[in-house]
Design a protein around this motif. Structure first.
Motif, PDB file in Angstrom:
ATOM      1  N   ILE A  85       0.880  -1.178   0.000  1.00  0.00           N
ATOM      2  CA  ILE A  85       0.000   0.000   0.000  1.00  0.00           C
ATOM      3  C   ILE A  85       0.912   1.220   0.000  1.00  0.00           C
ATOM      4  CG2 ILE A  85      -1.852   1.251   1.171  1.00  0.00           C
ATOM      5  CD1 ILE A  85      -2.682  -1.393   2.492  1.00  0.00           C
TER       6      ILE A  85
ATOM      7  N   ILE B 241       0.701  10.140 -12.073  1.00  0.00           N
ATOM      8  CA  ILE B 241       0.080   8.983 -12.726  1.00  0.00           C
ATOM      9  C   ILE B 241       0.980   8.474 -13.859  1.00  0.00           C
ATOM     10  CG2 ILE B 241      -1.903   8.176 -14.084  1.00  0.00           C
ATOM     11  CD1 ILE B 241      -3.610  10.229 -12.464  1.00  0.00           C
TER      12      ILE B 241
ATOM     13  N   TRP C 280       3.838   6.625 -12.346  1.00  0.00           N
ATOM     14  CA  TRP C 280       3.358   5.334 -11.833  1.00  0.00           C
ATOM     15  C   TRP C 280       3.198   4.328 -12.979  1.00  0.00           C
ATOM     16  CZ3 TRP C 280      -1.132   2.592 -12.849  1.00  0.00           C
ATOM     17  CH2 TRP C 280      -1.379   1.498 -12.014  1.00  0.00           C
ATOM     18  N   GLU C 281       2.709   4.784 -14.119  1.00  0.00           N
ATOM     19  CA  GLU C 281       2.544   3.889 -15.274  1.00  0.00           C
ATOM     20  C   GLU C 281       3.892   3.350 -15.749  1.00  0.00           C
ATOM     21  OE1 GLU C 281      -0.006   2.550 -16.615  1.00  0.00           O
ATOM     22  OE2 GLU C 281      -1.760   3.815 -16.347  1.00  0.00           O
TER      23      GLU C 281
ATOM     24  N   THR D 266      -1.954  -4.848  -9.596  1.00  0.00           N
ATOM     25  CA  THR D 266      -1.870  -3.528  -8.976  1.00  0.00           C
ATOM     26  C   THR D 266      -3.062  -2.686  -9.409  1.00  0.00           C
ATOM     27  OG1 THR D 266      -0.433  -1.600  -8.649  1.00  0.00           O
ATOM     28  CG2 THR D 266      -0.482  -2.511 -10.845  1.00  0.00           C
ATOM     29  N   ALA D 267      -3.443  -1.750  -8.554  1.00  0.00           N
ATOM     30  CA  ALA D 267      -4.542  -0.831  -8.890  1.00  0.00           C
ATOM     31  C   ALA D 267      -4.236   0.526  -8.263  1.00  0.00           C
ATOM     32  CB  ALA D 267      -5.881  -1.364  -8.376  1.00  0.00           C
ATOM     33  N   LEU D 268      -4.243   1.549  -9.106  1.00  0.00           N
ATOM     34  CA  LEU D 268      -4.018   2.908  -8.614  1.00  0.00           C
ATOM     35  C   LEU D 268      -5.369   3.540  -8.289  1.00  0.00           C
ATOM     36  CD1 LEU D 268      -1.883   5.110  -8.076  1.00  0.00           C
ATOM     37  CD2 LEU D 268      -2.292   5.927 -10.415  1.00  0.00           C
ATOM     38  N   HIS D 269      -5.499   4.037  -7.058  1.00  0.00           N
ATOM     39  CA  HIS D 269      -6.749   4.632  -6.595  1.00  0.00           C
ATOM     40  C   HIS D 269      -6.619   6.152  -6.540  1.00  0.00           C
ATOM     41  CE1 HIS D 269      -7.061   0.473  -5.321  1.00  0.00           C
ATOM     42  NE2 HIS D 269      -8.333   0.640  -5.071  1.00  0.00           N
ATOM     43  N   GLY D 270      -7.628   6.842  -7.047  1.00  0.00           N
ATOM     44  CA  GLY D 270      -7.661   8.302  -7.001  1.00  0.00           C
ATOM     45  C   GLY D 270      -8.729   8.781  -6.033  1.00  0.00           C
TER      46      GLY D 270
ATOM     47  N   LEU E 114      -3.466  10.014  -4.291  1.00  0.00           N
ATOM     48  CA  LEU E 114      -3.338   8.753  -5.021  1.00  0.00           C
ATOM     49  C   LEU E 114      -2.852   7.674  -4.056  1.00  0.00           C
ATOM     50  CD1 LEU E 114      -1.481  10.160  -8.170  1.00  0.00           C
ATOM     51  CD2 LEU E 114      -3.888   9.442  -8.088  1.00  0.00           C
ATOM     52  N   VAL E 115      -3.431   6.477  -4.168  1.00  0.00           N
ATOM     53  CA  VAL E 115      -2.976   5.341  -3.360  1.00  0.00           C
ATOM     54  C   VAL E 115      -2.850   4.132  -4.269  1.00  0.00           C
ATOM     55  CG1 VAL E 115      -3.425   3.828  -1.390  1.00  0.00           C
ATOM     56  CG2 VAL E 115      -4.164   6.223  -1.292  1.00  0.00           C
TER      57      VAL E 115
ATOM     58  N   ILE F 238      -2.331   0.146  -4.653  1.00  0.00           N
ATOM     59  CA  ILE F 238      -2.478  -1.110  -3.916  1.00  0.00           C
ATOM     60  C   ILE F 238      -2.078  -2.230  -4.865  1.00  0.00           C
ATOM     61  CG2 ILE F 238      -4.050  -2.644  -2.660  1.00  0.00           C
ATOM     62  CD1 ILE F 238      -5.754  -0.178  -2.010  1.00  0.00           C
TER      63      ILE F 238
ATOM     64  N   TYR G 235     -12.102   6.549  -2.610  1.00  0.00           N
ATOM     65  CA  TYR G 235     -11.330   6.474  -3.847  1.00  0.00           C
ATOM     66  C   TYR G 235     -12.092   5.659  -4.896  1.00  0.00           C
ATOM     67  CZ  TYR G 235      -7.363   7.923  -0.965  1.00  0.00           C
ATOM     68  OH  TYR G 235      -6.533   8.621  -0.125  1.00  0.00           O
ATOM     69  N   THR G 236     -11.724   5.897  -6.171  1.00  0.00           N
ATOM     70  CA  THR G 236     -12.093   4.962  -7.225  1.00  0.00           C
ATOM     71  C   THR G 236     -10.802   4.509  -7.903  1.00  0.00           C
ATOM     72  OG1 THR G 236     -12.402   6.812  -8.765  1.00  0.00           O
ATOM     73  CG2 THR G 236     -14.379   5.949  -7.684  1.00  0.00           C
TER      74      THR G 236
ATOM     75  N   ALA H  65      -6.571   3.256 -12.556  1.00  0.00           N
ATOM     76  CA  ALA H  65      -5.766   2.453 -13.481  1.00  0.00           C
ATOM     77  C   ALA H  65      -5.461   1.121 -12.825  1.00  0.00           C
ATOM     78  CB  ALA H  65      -4.459   3.163 -13.815  1.00  0.00           C
ATOM     79  N   SER H  66      -5.567   0.036 -13.584  1.00  0.00           N
ATOM     80  CA  SER H  66      -5.276  -1.287 -13.017  1.00  0.00           C
ATOM     81  C   SER H  66      -4.960  -2.266 -14.133  1.00  0.00           C
ATOM     82  CB  SER H  66      -6.453  -1.788 -12.180  1.00  0.00           C
ATOM     83  OG  SER H  66      -7.557  -2.038 -13.013  1.00  0.00           O
ATOM     84  N   ASP H  67      -4.527  -3.477 -13.748  1.00  0.00           N
ATOM     85  CA  ASP H  67      -4.231  -4.515 -14.750  1.00  0.00           C
ATOM     86  C   ASP H  67      -5.525  -4.975 -15.397  1.00  0.00           C
ATOM     87  OD1 ASP H  67      -1.443  -4.616 -14.114  1.00  0.00           O
ATOM     88  OD2 ASP H  67      -2.019  -5.615 -12.258  1.00  0.00           O
TER      89      ASP H  67
END
Lengths: 116, 116
Positions: A25, A39, A42-43, A58-62, A72-73, A75, B110-111, B114-116
């Motif tokens: 996290i 972002i 991160w990509e 992985t999932a980037l949360h906004g 941004l978090v 996970i 959060y939403t 970006a994710s796999d």
């Protein structure tokens, strides 16, 4: 011996035990105007890390609120702490991830200790 | 009209669109010696919140490193921001959740962007 065999089987067939997985996290403090640049960075990191052994997803949360402390978090799940640390060391050596000016990251590894 | 019908169907059958869900991420700063008390308080809150409309699931994460800035991180999913806010207001009115002395929470919605 059993655990060695299991580990070998797990590597061969891509099996990962839910108990063994670890969760990264990483809560990012993002200065105003740096969201898109963060972002993008991160990509770049994801493109590298997703090719490393032990990567799961992985999932980037906004944040919905613009004034959230952590805008941004990320996970992500890895098969083990060692796999994560090896991948991060490889990324640092490759110089792939350059966080934008003023962005502060708080990465740490976790396991689930209680859930539904 | 289609979206109204979908929303009605979703409510009737408990379907939740992955796009509509929101994720609560709550990073706890926990003073030394307060870890178990924080977990107990979180369990009290979960028992209440899991009975509220719009609750999907939750998982409490514990840091592997004892010196992590955020020793505990809760990750929960709700069907909408409104459902979460209504549930939190109800919990506050009920006085169920009392964080232990010195524990600092950082809750935000959060939403996934970006994710796999």
């Amino acid at each position: 011996m059993k655990s060695v065999l299991f580990a070998a089987t797990a590597v061969l067939f891509g099996i990962s035990s839910a108990n063994a997985d670890v969760t990264l996290i990483n809560a990012f403090e993002v200065p105003e105007g740096q969201r898109d640049a963060t972002i993008d960075a991160w990509e770049q990191a994801r493109a590298f890390l997703s090719q490393q052994p032990g990567y799961i997803d992985t999932a980037l949360h906004g944040a919905l609120a613009p004034d959230a402390r952590f805008e941004l978090v990320n996970i992500a799940r890895w098969e083990s702490p060692a796999a994560f640390q090896t991948a991060i060391a490889a990324m640092q050596e490759a110089g792939v991830f350059r966080p934008p000016e003023g962005v502060f990251a708080n990465p740490a590894l976790y396991t689930v200790i209680a859930s539904d």
